[in-house]
Design a protein around this motif. Structure first.
Motif, PDB file in Angstrom:
ATOM      1  N   GLY A  28       0.785  -1.210   0.000  1.00 58.71           N
ATOM      2  CA  GLY A  28       0.000   0.000   0.000  1.00 58.71           C
ATOM      3  C   GLY A  28       0.828   1.276   0.000  1.00 58.71           C
ATOM      4  O   GLY A  28       2.058   1.272   0.075  1.00 58.71           O
ATOM      5  N   MET A  29       0.113   2.362  -0.093  1.00 60.93           N
ATOM      6  CA  MET A  29       0.714   3.679  -0.227  1.00 60.93           C
ATOM      7  C   MET A  29       1.588   4.048   0.963  1.00 60.93           C
ATOM      8  O   MET A  29       2.699   4.545   0.796  1.00 60.93           O
ATOM      9  CB  MET A  29      -0.394   4.716  -0.420  1.00 60.93           C
ATOM     10  N   VAL A  30       1.125   3.834   2.173  1.00 65.38           N
ATOM     11  CA  VAL A  30       1.887   4.231   3.360  1.00 65.38           C
ATOM     12  C   VAL A  30       3.224   3.497   3.396  1.00 65.38           C
ATOM     13  O   VAL A  30       4.265   4.096   3.658  1.00 65.38           O
ATOM     14  CB  VAL A  30       1.075   4.001   4.652  1.00 65.38           C
ATOM     15  N   GLU A  31       3.211   2.217   3.103  1.00 68.52           N
ATOM     16  CA  GLU A  31       4.469   1.457   3.108  1.00 68.52           C
ATOM     17  C   GLU A  31       5.393   1.941   1.996  1.00 68.52           C
ATOM     18  O   GLU A  31       6.612   2.009   2.177  1.00 68.52           O
ATOM     19  CB  GLU A  31       4.197  -0.044   2.967  1.00 68.52           C
ATOM     20  N   ALA A  32       4.834   2.294   0.850  1.00 64.44           N
ATOM     21  CA  ALA A  32       5.648   2.816  -0.244  1.00 64.44           C
ATOM     22  C   ALA A  32       6.342   4.109   0.180  1.00 64.44           C
ATOM     23  O   ALA A  32       7.540   4.307  -0.085  1.00 64.44           O
ATOM     24  CB  ALA A  32       4.783   3.060  -1.478  1.00 64.44           C
ATOM     25  N   VAL A  33       5.627   4.975   0.868  1.00 61.98           N
ATOM     26  CA  VAL A  33       6.217   6.229   1.334  1.00 61.98           C
ATOM     27  C   VAL A  33       7.266   5.950   2.409  1.00 61.98           C
ATOM     28  O   VAL A  33       8.330   6.569   2.424  1.00 61.98           O
ATOM     29  CB  VAL A  33       5.128   7.204   1.832  1.00 61.98           C
ATOM     30  N   ARG A  34       6.993   4.995   3.284  1.00 62.95           N
ATOM     31  CA  ARG A  34       8.003   4.633   4.293  1.00 62.95           C
ATOM     32  C   ARG A  34       9.291   4.158   3.636  1.00 62.95           C
ATOM     33  O   ARG A  34      10.392   4.434   4.118  1.00 62.95           O
ATOM     34  CB  ARG A  34       7.456   3.555   5.225  1.00 62.95           C
ATOM     35  N   PHE A  37       2.902  12.905   5.478  1.00 64.85           N
ATOM     36  CA  PHE A  37       1.940  12.113   4.707  1.00 64.85           C
ATOM     37  C   PHE A  37       1.601  10.824   5.449  1.00 64.85           C
ATOM     38  O   PHE A  37       0.424  10.489   5.621  1.00 64.85           O
ATOM     39  CB  PHE A  37       2.501  11.779   3.317  1.00 64.85           C
ATOM     40  N   VAL A  38       2.624  10.083   5.875  1.00 64.61           N
ATOM     41  CA  VAL A  38       2.395   8.816   6.575  1.00 64.61           C
ATOM     42  C   VAL A  38       1.525   9.043   7.801  1.00 64.61           C
ATOM     43  O   VAL A  38       0.532   8.348   8.012  1.00 64.61           O
ATOM     44  CB  VAL A  38       3.729   8.138   6.957  1.00 64.61           C
ATOM     45  N   ASN A  39       1.884  10.039   8.606  1.00 61.06           N
ATOM     46  CA  ASN A  39       1.104  10.305   9.810  1.00 61.06           C
ATOM     47  C   ASN A  39      -0.319  10.708   9.473  1.00 61.06           C
ATOM     48  O   ASN A  39      -1.261  10.281  10.146  1.00 61.06           O
ATOM     49  CB  ASN A  39       1.795  11.363  10.673  1.00 61.06           C
ATOM     50  N   GLY A  40      -0.496  11.529   8.452  1.00 63.49           N
ATOM     51  CA  GLY A  40      -1.837  11.944   8.047  1.00 63.49           C
ATOM     52  C   GLY A  40      -2.689  10.771   7.580  1.00 63.49           C
ATOM     53  O   GLY A  40      -3.870  10.673   7.920  1.00 63.49           O
ATOM     54  N   GLU A  41      -2.097   9.859   6.821  1.00 63.10           N
ATOM     55  CA  GLU A  41      -2.835   8.694   6.335  1.00 63.10           C
ATOM     56  C   GLU A  41      -3.215   7.765   7.479  1.00 63.10           C
ATOM     57  O   GLU A  41      -4.195   7.033   7.390  1.00 63.10           O
ATOM     58  CB  GLU A  41      -2.026   7.935   5.282  1.00 63.10           C
ATOM     59  N   ARG A  82      -0.412  16.611  -0.038  1.00 64.66           N
ATOM     60  CA  ARG A  82      -0.814  15.205  -0.155  1.00 64.66           C
ATOM     61  C   ARG A  82      -0.794  14.758  -1.609  1.00 64.66           C
ATOM     62  O   ARG A  82      -0.288  13.690  -1.938  1.00 64.66           O
ATOM     63  CB  ARG A  82      -2.204  15.009   0.445  1.00 64.66           C
ATOM     64  N   ASN A  83      -1.331  15.589  -2.497  1.00 66.87           N
ATOM     65  CA  ASN A  83      -1.332  15.260  -3.923  1.00 66.87           C
ATOM     66  C   ASN A  83       0.083  15.139  -4.470  1.00 66.87           C
ATOM     67  O   ASN A  83       0.365  14.288  -5.314  1.00 66.87           O
ATOM     68  CB  ASN A  83      -2.115  16.301  -4.723  1.00 66.87           C
ATOM     69  N   MET A  84       0.998  15.989  -3.984  1.00 63.38           N
ATOM     70  CA  MET A  84       2.381  15.926  -4.432  1.00 63.38           C
ATOM     71  C   MET A  84       3.012  14.587  -4.056  1.00 63.38           C
ATOM     72  O   MET A  84       3.700  13.962  -4.860  1.00 63.38           O
ATOM     73  CB  MET A  84       3.198  17.072  -3.839  1.00 63.38           C
ATOM     74  N   VAL A  85       2.756  14.127  -2.840  1.00 58.27           N
ATOM     75  CA  VAL A  85       3.318  12.846  -2.400  1.00 58.27           C
ATOM     76  C   VAL A  85       2.741  11.700  -3.227  1.00 58.27           C
ATOM     77  O   VAL A  85       3.484  10.827  -3.688  1.00 58.27           O
ATOM     78  CB  VAL A  85       3.084  12.607  -0.892  1.00 58.27           C
ATOM     79  N   ILE A  86       1.440  11.709  -3.445  1.00 57.98           N
ATOM     80  CA  ILE A  86       0.818  10.651  -4.247  1.00 57.98           C
ATOM     81  C   ILE A  86       1.409  10.642  -5.651  1.00 57.98           C
ATOM     82  O   ILE A  86       1.761   9.578  -6.177  1.00 57.98           O
ATOM     83  CB  ILE A  86      -0.713  10.818  -4.276  1.00 57.98           C
ATOM     84  N   ALA A  87       1.564  11.814  -6.249  1.00 57.20           N
ATOM     85  CA  ALA A  87       2.149  11.893  -7.594  1.00 57.20           C
ATOM     86  C   ALA A  87       3.593  11.386  -7.593  1.00 57.20           C
ATOM     87  O   ALA A  87       4.020  10.689  -8.522  1.00 57.20           O
ATOM     88  CB  ALA A  87       2.084  13.332  -8.106  1.00 57.20           C
ATOM     89  N   MET A  88       4.354  11.714  -6.546  1.00 60.91           N
ATOM     90  CA  MET A  88       5.737  11.265  -6.444  1.00 60.91           C
ATOM     91  C   MET A  88       5.800   9.739  -6.349  1.00 60.91           C
ATOM     92  O   MET A  88       6.591   9.093  -7.036  1.00 60.91           O
ATOM     93  CB  MET A  88       6.392  11.889  -5.204  1.00 60.91           C
ATOM     94  N   PRO A 121       1.182   3.140 -11.219  1.00 63.17           N
ATOM     95  CA  PRO A 121      -0.183   3.380 -10.729  1.00 63.17           C
ATOM     96  C   PRO A 121      -0.394   2.822  -9.323  1.00 63.17           C
ATOM     97  O   PRO A 121       0.082   1.745  -8.994  1.00 63.17           O
ATOM     98  CB  PRO A 121      -1.059   2.646 -11.747  1.00 63.17           C
ATOM     99  N   VAL A 122      -1.105   3.580  -8.531  1.00 64.12           N
ATOM    100  CA  VAL A 122      -1.331   3.210  -7.141  1.00 64.12           C
ATOM    101  C   VAL A 122      -2.713   2.587  -7.000  1.00 64.12           C
ATOM    102  O   VAL A 122      -3.709   3.218  -7.353  1.00 64.12           O
ATOM    103  CB  VAL A 122      -1.228   4.459  -6.231  1.00 64.12           C
ATOM    104  N   PRO A 123      -2.780   1.363  -6.490  1.00 59.86           N
ATOM    105  CA  PRO A 123      -4.100   0.781  -6.263  1.00 59.86           C
ATOM    106  C   PRO A 123      -4.783   1.442  -5.078  1.00 59.86           C
ATOM    107  O   PRO A 123      -4.126   1.943  -4.178  1.00 59.86           O
ATOM    108  CB  PRO A 123      -3.776  -0.695  -5.958  1.00 59.86           C
TER     109      PRO A 123
END
Length: 130
Positions: free
Chosen positions: A13-19, A46-50, A105-111, A118-120
């Motif tokens: 998932g997204m949070v783990e990808a950012v970690r 981002f991680v904390n917010g999610e 948040r959008n910047m992190v998702i785009a990064m 693509p992010v599921p």
């Protein structure tokens, strides 16, 4: 390589990808370039917010690994760029909470999508530049 990263993203998932991105930047330690310091702060927010958590400025200072003055300057520059916001803590007037704006948040998702593909899940990106 990209296939392996996409599989990791789908699994974790997204949070783990950012970690993982945060860990990749951690190799710099205290010699991390300023631009990367900014990105790392945004990624941690981002991680904390999610996870439904907000950090106070003191926590960002402790996590940053750089001086208090340097961290405050980074937060101020990110706020001026519209990526983060500071708000008084409702429970403790001495504390200031820091969180990502929708733009941040959008910047992190785009990064993450740029790195992993693509992010599921429910991660739609608006315009991170506006």
């Amino acid at each position: 390589m990209r296939f392996v990263l996409q599989n990791a993203l789908a699994k974790d998932g997204m949070v783990e990808a950012v970690r993982r991105l945060i860990s990749a930047g951690a190799i710099y330690g205290s010699s991390m370039p300023k631009g990367l310091q900014d990105v790392t702060i945004v990624l941690k927010l981002f991680v904390n917010g999610e996870l439904g958590e907000e950090l106070c400025v003191k926590q960002v200072l402790a996590d940053s690994g750089i001086s208090a003055t340097g961290t405050l300057r980074r937060i101020e520059s990110l706020e001026a760029a519209g990526l983060v916001r500071r708000q008084p803590d409702g429970d403790d007037a001495r504390r200031v909470r820091v969180s990502l704006t929708e733009r941040g948040r959008n910047m992190v998702i785009a990064m993450v999508q740029q790195v992993y593909g693509p992010v599921p899940g429910p991660y739609e990106v608006g315009d991170a530049r506006s």
